[in-house]
Motif scaffolding. Structure first.
Motif, PDB file in Angstrom:
ATOM      1  N   VAL A 106      18.383 -39.584 -20.114  1.00 11.06           N
ATOM      2  CA  VAL A 106      19.529 -38.702 -20.372  1.00 11.06           C
ATOM      3  C   VAL A 106      18.997 -37.269 -20.407  1.00 11.06           C
ATOM      4  O   VAL A 106      18.028 -36.982 -21.132  1.00 11.06           O
ATOM      5  CB  VAL A 106      20.211 -39.067 -21.718  1.00 11.06           C
ATOM      6  CG1 VAL A 106      21.290 -38.054 -22.075  1.00 11.06           C
ATOM      7  CG2 VAL A 106      20.788 -40.470 -21.665  1.00 11.06           C
ATOM      8  N   ALA A 107      19.606 -36.390 -19.615  1.00 18.52           N
ATOM      9  CA  ALA A 107      19.165 -34.989 -19.583  1.00 18.52           C
ATOM     10  C   ALA A 107      19.454 -34.328 -20.927  1.00 18.52           C
ATOM     11  O   ALA A 107      20.466 -34.634 -21.581  1.00 18.52           O
ATOM     12  CB  ALA A 107      19.905 -34.241 -18.481  1.00 18.52           C
ATOM     13  N   THR A 108      18.562 -33.422 -21.318  1.00 18.77           N
ATOM     14  CA  THR A 108      18.756 -32.695 -22.584  1.00 18.77           C
ATOM     15  C   THR A 108      18.305 -31.244 -22.403  1.00 18.77           C
ATOM     16  O   THR A 108      17.523 -30.960 -21.498  1.00 18.77           O
ATOM     17  CB  THR A 108      17.892 -33.313 -23.721  1.00 18.77           C
ATOM     18  OG1 THR A 108      16.528 -33.360 -23.286  1.00 18.77           O
ATOM     19  CG2 THR A 108      18.358 -34.696 -24.105  1.00 18.77           C
ATOM     20  N   PRO A 109      18.774 -30.341 -23.265  1.00 16.98           N
ATOM     21  CA  PRO A 109      18.248 -28.974 -23.201  1.00 16.98           C
ATOM     22  C   PRO A 109      16.830 -28.949 -23.780  1.00 16.98           C
ATOM     23  O   PRO A 109      16.648 -28.879 -24.996  1.00 16.98           O
ATOM     24  CB  PRO A 109      19.212 -28.163 -24.082  1.00 16.98           C
ATOM     25  CG  PRO A 109      20.250 -29.106 -24.555  1.00 16.98           C
ATOM     26  CD  PRO A 109      19.791 -30.509 -24.299  1.00 16.98           C
ATOM     27  N   GLY A 110      15.844 -29.083 -22.922  1.00 21.06           N
ATOM     28  CA  GLY A 110      14.445 -29.090 -23.335  1.00 21.06           C
ATOM     29  C   GLY A 110      14.085 -30.325 -24.137  1.00 21.06           C
ATOM     30  O   GLY A 110      14.913 -31.222 -24.371  1.00 21.06           O
ATOM     31  N   GLY A 111      12.826 -30.359 -24.566  1.00 20.65           N
ATOM     32  CA  GLY A 111      12.379 -31.440 -25.428  1.00 20.65           C
ATOM     33  C   GLY A 111      13.105 -31.362 -26.770  1.00 20.65           C
ATOM     34  O   GLY A 111      13.343 -32.378 -27.429  1.00 20.65           O
ATOM     35  N   THR A 112      13.478 -30.164 -27.168  1.00 20.03           N
ATOM     36  CA  THR A 112      14.184 -29.972 -28.445  1.00 20.03           C
ATOM     37  C   THR A 112      15.472 -30.794 -28.476  1.00 20.03           C
ATOM     38  O   THR A 112      15.788 -31.432 -29.485  1.00 20.03           O
ATOM     39  CB  THR A 112      14.512 -28.471 -28.636  1.00 20.03           C
ATOM     40  OG1 THR A 112      13.300 -27.735 -28.521  1.00 20.03           O
ATOM     41  CG2 THR A 112      15.150 -28.198 -29.983  1.00 20.03           C
ATOM     42  N   GLY A 113      16.214 -30.764 -27.376  1.00 12.48           N
ATOM     43  CA  GLY A 113      17.458 -31.540 -27.307  1.00 12.48           C
ATOM     44  C   GLY A 113      17.188 -33.032 -27.440  1.00 12.48           C
ATOM     45  O   GLY A 113      17.957 -33.763 -28.086  1.00 12.48           O
ATOM     46  N   SER A 114      16.099 -33.501 -26.851  1.00 11.50           N
ATOM     47  CA  SER A 114      15.764 -34.930 -26.947  1.00 11.50           C
ATOM     48  C   SER A 114      15.466 -35.311 -28.390  1.00 11.50           C
ATOM     49  O   SER A 114      15.881 -36.366 -28.876  1.00 11.50           O
ATOM     50  CB  SER A 114      14.524 -35.256 -26.110  1.00 11.50           C
ATOM     51  OG  SER A 114      14.665 -34.795 -24.807  1.00 11.50           O
ATOM     52  N   SER A 260       9.706 -27.456 -19.814  1.00  9.81           N
ATOM     53  CA  SER A 260       9.358 -26.093 -20.239  1.00  9.81           C
ATOM     54  C   SER A 260       7.945 -25.709 -19.832  1.00  9.81           C
ATOM     55  O   SER A 260       7.734 -24.684 -19.187  1.00  9.81           O
ATOM     56  CB  SER A 260       9.497 -25.958 -21.751  1.00  9.81           C
ATOM     57  OG  SER A 260      10.830 -26.162 -22.130  1.00  9.81           O
ATOM     58  N   LYS A 261       6.976 -26.535 -20.245  1.00  8.51           N
ATOM     59  CA  LYS A 261       5.574 -26.195 -19.963  1.00  8.51           C
ATOM     60  C   LYS A 261       5.146 -26.709 -18.593  1.00  8.51           C
ATOM     61  O   LYS A 261       4.523 -25.989 -17.812  1.00  8.51           O
ATOM     62  CB  LYS A 261       4.660 -26.789 -21.038  1.00  8.51           C
ATOM     63  CG  LYS A 261       4.656 -26.019 -22.330  1.00  8.51           C
ATOM     64  CD  LYS A 261       5.644 -26.571 -23.318  1.00  8.51           C
ATOM     65  CE  LYS A 261       5.762 -25.665 -24.527  1.00  8.51           C
ATOM     66  NZ  LYS A 261       6.943 -25.998 -25.329  1.00  8.51           N
ATOM     67  N   THR A 262       5.467 -27.989 -18.311  1.00  9.23           N
ATOM     68  CA  THR A 262       4.982 -28.618 -17.073  1.00  9.23           C
ATOM     69  C   THR A 262       5.379 -27.836 -15.831  1.00  9.23           C
ATOM     70  O   THR A 262       4.608 -27.709 -14.897  1.00  9.23           O
ATOM     71  CB  THR A 262       5.505 -30.071 -17.000  1.00  9.23           C
ATOM     72  OG1 THR A 262       4.931 -30.789 -18.086  1.00  9.23           O
ATOM     73  CG2 THR A 262       5.116 -30.746 -15.710  1.00  9.23           C
ATOM     74  N   TYR A 263       6.606 -27.320 -15.811  1.00  5.60           N
ATOM     75  CA  TYR A 263       7.076 -26.583 -14.626  1.00  5.60           C
ATOM     76  C   TYR A 263       7.257 -25.094 -14.919  1.00  5.60           C
ATOM     77  O   TYR A 263       7.886 -24.385 -14.134  1.00  5.60           O
ATOM     78  CB  TYR A 263       8.377 -27.218 -14.104  1.00  5.60           C
ATOM     79  CG  TYR A 263       8.115 -28.619 -13.596  1.00  5.60           C
ATOM     80  CD1 TYR A 263       7.621 -28.828 -12.319  1.00  5.60           C
ATOM     81  CD2 TYR A 263       8.271 -29.718 -14.434  1.00  5.60           C
ATOM     82  CE1 TYR A 263       7.305 -30.102 -11.870  1.00  5.60           C
ATOM     83  CE2 TYR A 263       7.957 -30.998 -14.007  1.00  5.60           C
ATOM     84  CZ  TYR A 263       7.480 -31.185 -12.718  1.00  5.60           C
ATOM     85  OH  TYR A 263       7.146 -32.444 -12.289  1.00  5.60           O
ATOM     86  N   THR A 264       6.743 -24.650 -16.040  1.00  6.70           N
ATOM     87  CA  THR A 264       6.919 -23.260 -16.509  1.00  6.70           C
ATOM     88  C   THR A 264       8.387 -22.827 -16.394  1.00  6.70           C
ATOM     89  O   THR A 264       8.712 -21.748 -15.912  1.00  6.70           O
ATOM     90  CB  THR A 264       5.989 -22.248 -15.765  1.00  6.70           C
ATOM     91  OG1 THR A 264       6.280 -22.229 -14.371  1.00  6.70           O
ATOM     92  CG2 THR A 264       4.521 -22.591 -15.965  1.00  6.70           C
ATOM     93  N   LEU A 265       9.275 -23.715 -16.861  1.00  6.65           N
ATOM     94  CA  LEU A 265      10.713 -23.428 -16.807  1.00  6.65           C
ATOM     95  C   LEU A 265      11.304 -23.344 -18.213  1.00  6.65           C
ATOM     96  O   LEU A 265      12.426 -23.792 -18.457  1.00  6.65           O
ATOM     97  CB  LEU A 265      11.424 -24.534 -15.999  1.00  6.65           C
ATOM     98  CG  LEU A 265      11.200 -24.498 -14.472  1.00  6.65           C
ATOM     99  CD1 LEU A 265      11.709 -25.777 -13.813  1.00  6.65           C
ATOM    100  CD2 LEU A 265      11.880 -23.280 -13.843  1.00  6.65           C
TER     101      LEU A 265
END
Ligand SMILES: Cc1ncc(COP(=O)(O)O)c(C=O)c1O
Length: 417
Positions: A106-114, A260-265
Protein backbone atom coordinates in the motif's frame (compact mmCIF):
# COMPACT_ATOMS: atom_id res chain seq x y z
CA UNK A 1 3.68 17.88 31.42
CA UNK A 2 1.04 20.59 31.83
CA UNK A 3 1.09 23.13 29.05
CA UNK A 4 -1.20 26.00 28.33
CA UNK A 5 -2.66 26.61 24.93
CA UNK A 6 -4.73 29.55 23.83
CA UNK A 7 -7.30 27.64 21.86
CA UNK A 8 -5.63 24.37 20.93
CA UNK A 9 -6.18 21.16 22.88
CA UNK A 10 -3.25 19.33 24.39
CA UNK A 11 -4.61 15.81 24.00
CA UNK A 12 -1.90 14.26 26.14
CA UNK A 13 0.92 15.59 24.02
CA UNK A 14 3.98 17.56 25.02
CA UNK A 15 4.53 20.07 22.24
CA UNK A 16 7.74 22.11 22.41
CA UNK A 17 7.94 25.73 21.31
CA UNK A 18 10.64 24.86 18.82
CA UNK A 19 11.76 21.58 17.26
CA UNK A 20 15.14 20.90 18.88
CA UNK A 21 16.89 19.68 15.73
CA UNK A 22 15.64 22.57 13.59
CA UNK A 23 16.77 25.04 16.28
CA UNK A 24 20.33 23.67 16.31
CA UNK A 25 20.34 23.40 12.55
CA UNK A 26 19.35 27.07 12.23
CA UNK A 27 22.19 28.08 14.53
CA UNK A 28 24.57 25.96 12.41
CA UNK A 29 23.40 27.72 9.25
CA UNK A 30 23.88 31.12 10.90
CA UNK A 31 27.43 30.13 11.95
CA UNK A 32 28.20 29.03 8.38
CA UNK A 33 26.97 32.38 7.04
CA UNK A 34 29.13 34.22 9.53
CA UNK A 35 32.32 32.12 9.56
CA UNK A 36 32.23 30.07 6.37
CA UNK A 37 31.54 26.36 5.87
CA UNK A 38 35.14 25.28 6.50
CA UNK A 39 35.04 26.58 10.08
CA UNK A 40 31.75 24.88 11.05
CA UNK A 41 30.54 21.28 11.39
CA UNK A 42 26.82 20.84 10.75
CA UNK A 43 26.17 17.26 11.76
CA UNK A 44 22.44 17.72 12.27
CA UNK A 45 21.06 17.09 8.78
CA UNK A 46 19.22 13.83 8.08
CA UNK A 47 19.86 13.90 4.34
CA UNK A 48 22.91 12.95 2.33
CA UNK A 49 25.04 15.98 1.46
CA UNK A 50 28.15 16.05 -0.73
CA UNK A 51 31.49 17.35 0.51
CA UNK A 52 30.49 20.88 -0.49
CA UNK A 53 27.39 20.71 1.69
CA UNK A 54 24.96 20.37 -1.22
CA UNK A 55 22.05 17.92 -1.13
CA UNK A 56 22.89 14.79 -3.14
CA UNK A 57 20.23 14.22 -5.80
CA UNK A 58 20.70 11.21 -8.08
CA UNK A 59 21.03 12.64 -11.59
CA UNK A 60 19.53 9.50 -13.15
CA UNK A 61 16.39 9.93 -11.02
CA UNK A 62 16.26 13.66 -11.61
CA UNK A 63 16.29 13.10 -15.38
CA UNK A 64 13.19 10.90 -15.12
CA UNK A 65 11.54 13.62 -13.06
CA UNK A 66 12.22 16.27 -15.69
CA UNK A 67 10.80 14.11 -18.47
CA UNK A 68 7.45 13.57 -16.79
CA UNK A 69 4.13 14.48 -18.32
CA UNK A 70 1.76 16.65 -16.22
CA UNK A 71 -0.57 13.64 -15.90
CA UNK A 72 2.21 11.83 -14.11
CA UNK A 73 2.11 14.22 -11.19
CA UNK A 74 -1.02 16.37 -11.39
CA UNK A 75 -3.54 13.56 -11.36
CA UNK A 76 -4.66 11.76 -8.18
CA UNK A 77 -3.14 8.34 -7.63
CA UNK A 78 -5.45 5.54 -6.44
CA UNK A 79 -5.72 5.43 -2.63
CA UNK A 80 -3.45 2.40 -2.24
CA UNK A 81 -1.10 3.47 -5.05
CA UNK A 82 -0.76 2.81 -8.78
CA UNK A 83 -0.93 -0.88 -9.72
CA UNK A 84 2.53 -0.67 -11.33
CA UNK A 85 3.97 0.97 -8.20
CA UNK A 86 2.55 -1.71 -5.92
CA UNK A 87 4.44 -4.31 -7.97
CA UNK A 88 7.64 -2.35 -8.50
CA UNK A 89 8.01 -1.21 -4.93
CA UNK A 90 8.12 -4.87 -3.87
CA UNK A 91 10.96 -5.47 -6.33
CA UNK A 92 12.76 -2.44 -4.92
CA UNK A 93 12.19 -3.45 -1.32
CA UNK A 94 12.96 -7.17 -1.55
CA UNK A 95 15.57 -7.26 -4.33
CA UNK A 96 16.87 -10.81 -4.79
CA UNK A 97 15.60 -11.98 -1.39
CA UNK A 98 11.85 -12.19 -1.79
CA UNK A 99 10.37 -13.74 1.35
CA UNK A 100 7.77 -16.46 0.88
CA UNK A 101 4.21 -15.56 1.77
CA UNK A 102 1.27 -13.48 0.64
CA UNK A 103 2.54 -10.00 -0.07
CA UNK A 104 0.57 -6.79 -0.53
CA UNK A 105 1.82 -3.22 -0.86
CA UNK A 106 0.00 0.00 0.00
CA UNK A 107 1.50 3.35 -1.03
CA UNK A 108 2.15 5.80 1.80
CA UNK A 109 3.61 9.30 2.18
CA UNK A 110 7.18 8.18 2.93
CA UNK A 111 8.20 5.64 5.51
CA UNK A 112 6.51 7.90 8.07
CA UNK A 113 3.10 7.14 6.56
CA UNK A 114 3.80 3.40 6.75
CA UNK A 115 4.72 3.68 10.42
CA UNK A 116 1.59 5.69 11.16
CA UNK A 117 -0.68 3.27 9.36
CA UNK A 118 0.94 0.19 10.90
CA UNK A 119 0.49 1.57 14.41
CA UNK A 120 -3.04 2.83 13.75
CA UNK A 121 -4.30 -0.46 12.34
CA UNK A 122 -2.44 -3.08 14.36
CA UNK A 123 -2.61 -1.66 17.89
CA UNK A 124 -5.42 -0.41 20.14
CA UNK A 125 -5.75 3.13 21.51
CA UNK A 126 -3.69 3.38 24.71
CA UNK A 127 -1.31 0.58 23.65
CA UNK A 128 2.43 0.81 23.90
CA UNK A 129 4.46 0.18 20.76
CA UNK A 130 7.82 -1.48 21.29
CA UNK A 131 11.14 -0.29 19.89
CA UNK A 132 14.76 -0.03 21.05
CA UNK A 133 15.88 2.53 23.67
CA UNK A 134 18.02 4.26 21.04
CA UNK A 135 15.42 5.21 18.45
CA UNK A 136 14.28 7.86 15.98
CA UNK A 137 12.45 10.39 18.18
CA UNK A 138 9.47 10.91 15.79
CA UNK A 139 8.26 7.38 16.67
CA UNK A 140 7.00 9.01 19.88
CA UNK A 141 5.20 11.73 17.95
CA UNK A 142 3.67 9.34 15.42
CA UNK A 143 2.41 7.03 18.18
CA UNK A 144 1.31 9.93 20.43
CA UNK A 145 -0.71 11.60 17.69
CA UNK A 146 -2.96 8.56 17.54
CA UNK A 147 -3.22 7.91 21.25
CA UNK A 148 -0.46 5.31 21.59
CA UNK A 149 2.96 5.58 23.19
CA UNK A 150 6.40 4.04 22.86
CA UNK A 151 7.91 1.44 25.20
CA UNK A 152 11.53 0.42 24.82
CA UNK A 153 13.84 -2.53 25.29
CA UNK A 154 17.56 -2.11 25.87
CA UNK A 155 19.15 -2.29 22.42
CA UNK A 156 22.60 -3.54 23.47
CA UNK A 157 23.86 -5.83 26.20
CA UNK A 158 27.11 -5.48 28.12
CA UNK A 159 29.02 -7.13 25.33
CA UNK A 160 27.71 -4.50 22.92
CA UNK A 161 25.57 -7.11 21.15
CA UNK A 162 21.86 -7.03 20.29
CA UNK A 163 20.08 -7.52 23.61
CA UNK A 164 17.76 -10.39 22.76
CA UNK A 165 16.98 -11.01 26.45
CA UNK A 166 15.64 -7.48 26.90
CA UNK A 167 13.71 -7.71 23.63
CA UNK A 168 12.08 -10.95 24.84
CA UNK A 169 11.34 -9.62 28.32
CA UNK A 170 9.65 -6.38 27.27
CA UNK A 171 7.72 -8.10 24.44
CA UNK A 172 6.34 -10.61 26.90
CA UNK A 173 5.48 -7.96 29.47
CA UNK A 174 3.55 -5.89 26.91
CA UNK A 175 1.75 -8.92 25.54
CA UNK A 176 0.62 -9.81 29.05
CA UNK A 177 -1.25 -6.52 29.33
CA UNK A 178 -2.32 -5.69 25.75
CA UNK A 179 -4.42 -7.53 23.19
CA UNK A 180 -1.85 -6.94 20.48
CA UNK A 181 1.69 -5.69 20.03
CA UNK A 182 3.35 -3.58 17.34
CA UNK A 183 7.14 -3.74 17.30
CA UNK A 184 9.34 -1.42 15.25
CA UNK A 185 12.86 -2.52 14.36
CA UNK A 186 14.79 0.04 12.33
CA UNK A 187 17.44 -1.93 10.49
CA UNK A 188 19.80 -1.99 8.66
CA UNK A 189 21.76 1.19 9.36
CA UNK A 190 19.62 2.19 12.32
CA UNK A 191 18.93 5.83 13.08
CA UNK A 192 20.58 7.12 15.30
CA UNK A 193 23.23 4.44 15.97
CA UNK A 194 24.09 2.96 12.57
CA UNK A 195 23.61 -0.58 13.91
CA UNK A 196 22.37 -3.32 11.58
CA UNK A 197 20.85 -6.48 13.00
CA UNK A 198 23.08 -9.43 12.03
CA UNK A 199 21.62 -12.65 10.63
CA UNK A 200 22.17 -14.19 14.08
CA UNK A 201 20.26 -11.30 15.70
CA UNK A 202 17.44 -11.95 13.25
CA UNK A 203 17.36 -15.65 14.15
CA UNK A 204 16.94 -14.64 17.77
CA UNK A 205 14.15 -12.17 16.95
CA UNK A 206 12.29 -14.85 14.95
CA UNK A 207 12.72 -17.40 17.69
CA UNK A 208 11.53 -15.04 20.43
CA UNK A 209 8.50 -13.86 18.47
CA UNK A 210 7.58 -17.42 17.55
CA UNK A 211 7.59 -18.30 21.22
CA UNK A 212 5.69 -15.17 22.27
CA UNK A 213 3.11 -15.77 19.55
CA UNK A 214 1.96 -18.94 21.27
CA UNK A 215 -0.26 -16.67 23.41
CA UNK A 216 -2.38 -16.29 20.26
CA UNK A 217 -2.39 -12.48 20.25
CA UNK A 218 -1.63 -10.42 17.16
CA UNK A 219 1.99 -9.30 16.84
CA UNK A 220 3.08 -6.92 14.09
CA UNK A 221 6.75 -6.61 13.30
CA UNK A 222 7.43 -3.38 11.44
CA UNK A 223 10.81 -3.36 9.75
CA UNK A 224 11.65 0.29 9.27
CA UNK A 225 13.95 -0.06 6.27
CA UNK A 226 14.42 3.64 5.55
CA UNK A 227 18.21 3.23 5.17
CA UNK A 228 18.37 -0.25 3.60
CA UNK A 229 20.17 0.96 0.48
CA UNK A 230 22.80 2.91 2.36
CA UNK A 231 24.07 0.15 4.63
CA UNK A 232 26.38 -1.57 2.14
CA UNK A 233 25.87 -4.16 -0.58
CA UNK A 234 22.14 -4.06 -1.34
CA UNK A 235 21.95 -7.79 -1.83
CA UNK A 236 23.83 -8.77 1.31
CA UNK A 237 21.75 -6.44 3.49
CA UNK A 238 18.54 -8.11 2.29
CA UNK A 239 19.62 -11.62 3.26
CA UNK A 240 17.52 -11.49 6.43
CA UNK A 241 14.26 -11.13 4.51
CA UNK A 242 13.50 -14.82 3.79
CA UNK A 243 13.78 -15.49 7.54
CA UNK A 244 10.54 -13.53 8.05
CA UNK A 245 8.61 -16.34 6.37
CA UNK A 246 9.35 -18.59 9.35
CA UNK A 247 7.13 -16.52 11.63
CA UNK A 248 3.77 -18.00 12.65
CA UNK A 249 0.43 -16.82 11.27
CA UNK A 250 -0.34 -14.35 14.07
CA UNK A 251 2.93 -12.46 13.59
CA UNK A 252 2.67 -10.11 10.64
CA UNK A 253 5.89 -8.62 9.25
CA UNK A 254 5.36 -5.25 7.56
CA UNK A 255 8.22 -3.56 5.75
CA UNK A 256 8.10 0.22 5.95
CA UNK A 257 9.91 1.10 2.74
CA UNK A 258 10.85 4.63 1.78
CA UNK A 259 11.91 6.29 -1.47
CA UNK A 260 13.26 9.30 0.44
CA UNK A 261 16.86 8.15 0.78
CA UNK A 262 17.11 5.32 -1.77
CA UNK A 263 16.01 7.52 -4.68
CA UNK A 264 16.86 10.89 -3.08
CA UNK A 265 13.17 11.78 -3.37
CA UNK A 266 12.71 12.99 0.21
CA UNK A 267 10.33 15.81 -0.66
CA UNK A 268 8.04 13.79 -2.90
CA UNK A 269 6.77 11.91 0.16
CA UNK A 270 6.68 8.40 -1.23
CA UNK A 271 6.97 5.02 0.41
CA UNK A 272 5.05 1.83 0.88
CA UNK A 273 4.01 -0.55 3.58
CA UNK A 274 4.43 -4.13 2.42
CA UNK A 275 3.08 -7.09 4.35
CA UNK A 276 4.40 -10.63 4.22
CA UNK A 277 1.41 -12.60 5.42
CA UNK A 278 0.92 -16.30 6.03
CA UNK A 279 -2.51 -16.35 4.36
CA UNK A 280 -4.21 -14.54 1.50
CA UNK A 281 -6.97 -13.45 3.91
CA UNK A 282 -4.47 -11.68 6.18
CA UNK A 283 -2.89 -9.92 3.17
CA UNK A 284 -6.32 -8.87 1.84
CA UNK A 285 -7.31 -7.55 5.25
CA UNK A 286 -4.03 -5.61 5.44
CA UNK A 287 -4.73 -3.95 2.11
CA UNK A 288 -8.33 -3.16 3.01
CA UNK A 289 -7.68 -1.63 6.44
CA UNK A 290 -4.54 0.27 5.43
CA UNK A 291 -6.24 1.80 2.38
CA UNK A 292 -9.22 2.76 4.54
CA UNK A 293 -6.90 4.38 7.06
CA UNK A 294 -5.01 6.23 4.29
CA UNK A 295 -8.28 7.68 3.05
CA UNK A 296 -8.95 9.13 6.47
CA UNK A 297 -5.46 10.53 7.05
CA UNK A 298 -3.94 11.77 3.78
CA UNK A 299 -6.47 10.47 1.26
CA UNK A 300 -4.10 9.25 -1.44
CA UNK A 301 -0.33 9.53 -1.67
CA UNK A 302 1.44 11.77 -4.18
CA UNK A 303 1.65 10.20 -7.60
CA UNK A 304 4.93 11.61 -8.85
CA UNK A 305 7.47 9.29 -7.22
CA UNK A 306 5.25 6.26 -7.83
CA UNK A 307 5.52 6.98 -11.55
CA UNK A 308 9.25 7.63 -11.31
CA UNK A 309 9.84 4.27 -9.63
CA UNK A 310 7.90 2.46 -12.34
CA UNK A 311 9.81 4.27 -15.12
CA UNK A 312 13.03 3.12 -13.50
CA UNK A 313 11.86 -0.47 -13.13
CA UNK A 314 10.59 -0.73 -16.71
CA UNK A 315 14.04 0.20 -18.07
CA UNK A 316 16.84 -2.19 -16.92
CA UNK A 317 19.59 0.10 -18.21
CA UNK A 318 18.17 3.01 -16.24
CA UNK A 319 17.80 0.86 -13.12
CA UNK A 320 21.45 -0.15 -13.44
CA UNK A 321 22.43 3.52 -13.78
CA UNK A 322 20.47 4.49 -10.67
CA UNK A 323 22.06 1.65 -8.69
CA UNK A 324 25.55 2.57 -9.87
CA UNK A 325 25.09 6.22 -9.08
CA UNK A 326 23.76 5.41 -5.63
CA UNK A 327 26.70 3.08 -5.03
CA UNK A 328 29.12 5.93 -5.66
CA UNK A 329 27.45 8.09 -3.02
CA UNK A 330 27.00 5.17 -0.66
CA UNK A 331 30.75 4.56 -0.80
CA UNK A 332 31.30 8.20 0.06
CA UNK A 333 28.97 7.79 3.06
CA UNK A 334 30.53 4.50 4.18
CA UNK A 335 34.01 6.06 4.04
CA UNK A 336 32.82 8.84 6.35
CA UNK A 337 31.37 6.36 8.86
CA UNK A 338 34.56 4.31 8.79
CA UNK A 339 36.68 7.45 9.26
CA UNK A 340 34.61 8.44 12.30
CA UNK A 341 34.59 5.01 13.94
CA UNK A 342 38.31 4.43 13.32
CA UNK A 343 39.20 7.82 14.76
CA UNK A 344 36.92 7.17 17.75
CA UNK A 345 38.76 3.91 18.44
CA UNK A 346 42.11 5.70 18.13
CA UNK A 347 41.26 8.36 20.70
CA UNK A 348 39.28 6.02 22.95
CA UNK A 349 35.88 7.65 22.40
CA UNK A 350 33.07 5.21 23.09
CA UNK A 351 30.45 5.04 20.34
CA UNK A 352 27.24 3.02 20.25
CA UNK A 353 27.74 -0.19 18.18
CA UNK A 354 27.95 1.08 14.61
CA UNK A 355 27.76 -0.68 11.29
CA UNK A 356 26.82 1.80 8.57
CA UNK A 357 24.46 4.50 7.44
CA UNK A 358 23.68 8.14 7.97
CA UNK A 359 24.36 8.40 11.72
CA UNK A 360 26.76 7.56 14.53
CA UNK A 361 25.91 8.06 18.22
CA UNK A 362 28.07 8.76 21.23
CA UNK A 363 26.62 7.89 24.64
CA UNK A 364 26.68 10.74 27.15
CA UNK A 365 25.31 11.24 30.68
CA UNK A 366 24.30 14.80 29.77
CA UNK A 367 23.78 15.10 26.01
CA UNK A 368 22.41 18.67 26.17
CA UNK A 369 25.49 19.95 28.02
CA UNK A 370 27.78 18.15 25.59
CA UNK A 371 26.00 19.54 22.58
CA UNK A 372 26.14 23.08 24.04
CA UNK A 373 29.87 22.72 24.73
CA UNK A 374 30.46 21.55 21.15
CA UNK A 375 28.43 24.47 19.80
CA UNK A 376 31.00 26.76 21.41
CA UNK A 377 33.49 25.15 19.02
CA UNK A 378 31.11 25.57 16.06
CA UNK A 379 30.26 21.88 16.04
CA UNK A 380 26.52 21.34 15.76
CA UNK A 381 25.23 17.87 16.70
CA UNK A 382 21.89 16.58 17.93
CA UNK A 383 21.44 15.80 21.63
CA UNK A 384 19.20 12.77 22.23
CA UNK A 385 18.05 11.20 25.47
CA UNK A 386 21.01 8.83 25.78
CA UNK A 387 23.75 10.60 23.85
CA UNK A 388 24.54 12.77 20.88
CA UNK A 389 23.93 11.96 17.24
CA UNK A 390 26.37 12.81 14.49
CA UNK A 391 25.03 12.81 10.96
CA UNK A 392 27.98 11.53 8.93
CA UNK A 393 25.62 11.94 5.97
CA UNK A 394 26.17 15.68 6.18
CA UNK A 395 29.82 15.91 7.26
CA UNK A 396 32.81 15.45 4.88
CA UNK A 397 35.27 12.63 5.56
CA UNK A 398 38.13 14.83 6.81
CA UNK A 399 35.85 16.38 9.43
CA UNK A 400 34.48 12.93 10.38
CA UNK A 401 38.06 11.89 11.09
CA UNK A 402 38.77 14.93 13.23
CA UNK A 403 35.50 15.00 15.22
CA UNK A 404 36.03 12.14 17.73
CA UNK A 405 39.08 13.83 19.29
CA UNK A 406 37.13 17.09 19.70
CA UNK A 407 34.10 15.31 21.20
CA UNK A 408 36.36 13.38 23.55
CA UNK A 409 38.07 16.60 24.66
CA UNK A 410 34.70 18.30 25.23
CA UNK A 411 33.54 15.33 27.32
CA UNK A 412 36.70 15.53 29.39
CA UNK A 413 36.19 19.25 29.92
CA UNK A 414 32.68 18.49 31.19
CA UNK A 415 33.87 15.62 33.35
CA UNK A 416 31.89 13.17 31.18
CA UNK A 417 34.83 11.00 30.11
C1 LIG B 1 14.44 5.85 11.20
C2 LIG B 1 13.63 6.51 10.17
N1 LIG B 1 12.50 5.93 9.80
C3 LIG B 1 11.69 6.47 8.88
C4 LIG B 1 12.02 7.65 8.27
C5 LIG B 1 11.01 8.14 7.30
O1 LIG B 1 11.38 8.98 6.35
P1 LIG B 1 10.35 9.36 5.19
O2 LIG B 1 9.02 9.56 5.79
O3 LIG B 1 10.93 10.58 4.59
O4 LIG B 1 10.37 8.20 4.24
C6 LIG B 1 13.20 8.32 8.63
C7 LIG B 1 13.58 9.60 8.04
O5 LIG B 1 14.41 10.33 8.48
C8 LIG B 1 14.02 7.72 9.60
O6 LIG B 1 15.17 8.29 9.99
Amino acid sequence: MAQSFILARQNGRSIPQEDKIFGISNRAKAAIREKGAAAVVNGTIGALMDDEGKLVVLESVDEVFHNLDPNDYAEYAPIGGLASFREDVQKAAFGNHVPEGFKAAVATPGGTGSLRNAIANYSDPGDQVLTSDWHWAPYNTIAGEIGRSIATFTFFDEERKFNAASFAEVSRELLSKQESLVIILNTPAHNPTGYSLTLEDWDQVIEILTEEASCGKAITLVIDAAYIDFAGDEDEYREFLPKLSRLPENVLPIMAYSLSKTYTLYGTRCGAMICIAKTQEIADEFKRVCEFSSRGSWSNSAKVAQVILSRIYEDPALLARVDEEREKYRNMLLARGTAFSEAAAEVGLEIVPFDAGFFVSVPSPDPDALSRKLEEKDIFLVPLKLGIRISVASVPEDKCRMLPAVIKAAMEELGQA
